[in-house]
Design a protein around this motif. Sequence first.
Motif, PDB file in Angstrom:
ATOM      1  N   GLU A  48      40.639  46.225  38.702  1.00  0.00           N
ATOM      2  CA  GLU A  48      39.855  45.162  38.344  1.00  0.00           C
ATOM      3  C   GLU A  48      38.410  45.219  38.405  1.00  0.00           C
ATOM      4  O   GLU A  48      37.679  45.913  39.075  1.00  0.00           O
ATOM      5  CB  GLU A  48      40.124  43.905  39.542  1.00  0.00           C
ATOM      6  N   LYS A  51      33.421  40.691  36.498  1.00  0.00           N
ATOM      7  CA  LYS A  51      32.599  40.212  35.322  1.00  0.00           C
ATOM      8  C   LYS A  51      31.320  40.579  35.341  1.00  0.00           C
ATOM      9  O   LYS A  51      30.553  40.473  36.236  1.00  0.00           O
ATOM     10  CB  LYS A  51      32.849  38.555  35.259  1.00  0.00           C
ATOM     11  N   GLN A  52      30.765  40.944  34.049  1.00  0.00           N
ATOM     12  CA  GLN A  52      29.379  41.431  34.178  1.00  0.00           C
ATOM     13  C   GLN A  52      28.583  40.172  34.040  1.00  0.00           C
ATOM     14  O   GLN A  52      28.660  39.416  33.058  1.00  0.00           O
ATOM     15  CB  GLN A  52      28.993  42.454  32.829  1.00  0.00           C
ATOM     16  N   GLU A  53      27.430  40.026  34.789  1.00  0.00           N
ATOM     17  CA  GLU A  53      26.413  39.065  34.746  1.00  0.00           C
ATOM     18  C   GLU A  53      25.234  39.537  34.050  1.00  0.00           C
ATOM     19  O   GLU A  53      24.709  40.587  34.086  1.00  0.00           O
ATOM     20  CB  GLU A  53      26.181  38.615  36.170  1.00  0.00           C
TER      21      GLU A  53
END
Length: 69
Positions: A48, A51-53
């Motif tokens: 997993e 999510k890229q910020e």
Amino acid sequence: MHSDLMLDAVRAEAAYRAEELRKAGRSAWAARARRAVRHLRAAHSDVEVPKQERREATRETAGAGETAR
């Protein structure tokens, strides 16, 4: 004689450009294939990825606030 040399030069240039276009077509096809394989591998893995910020773009220069006067 001169026209024969010009014709040979034009034919050589046409052959060179045709080969370059074939190479470009192959590299584009290969890039799409690699992208598809990466997508398939990522879909089948159990890893997993968070999510890229999005980071705010800041402009920093070395010692910008410290100018010698």
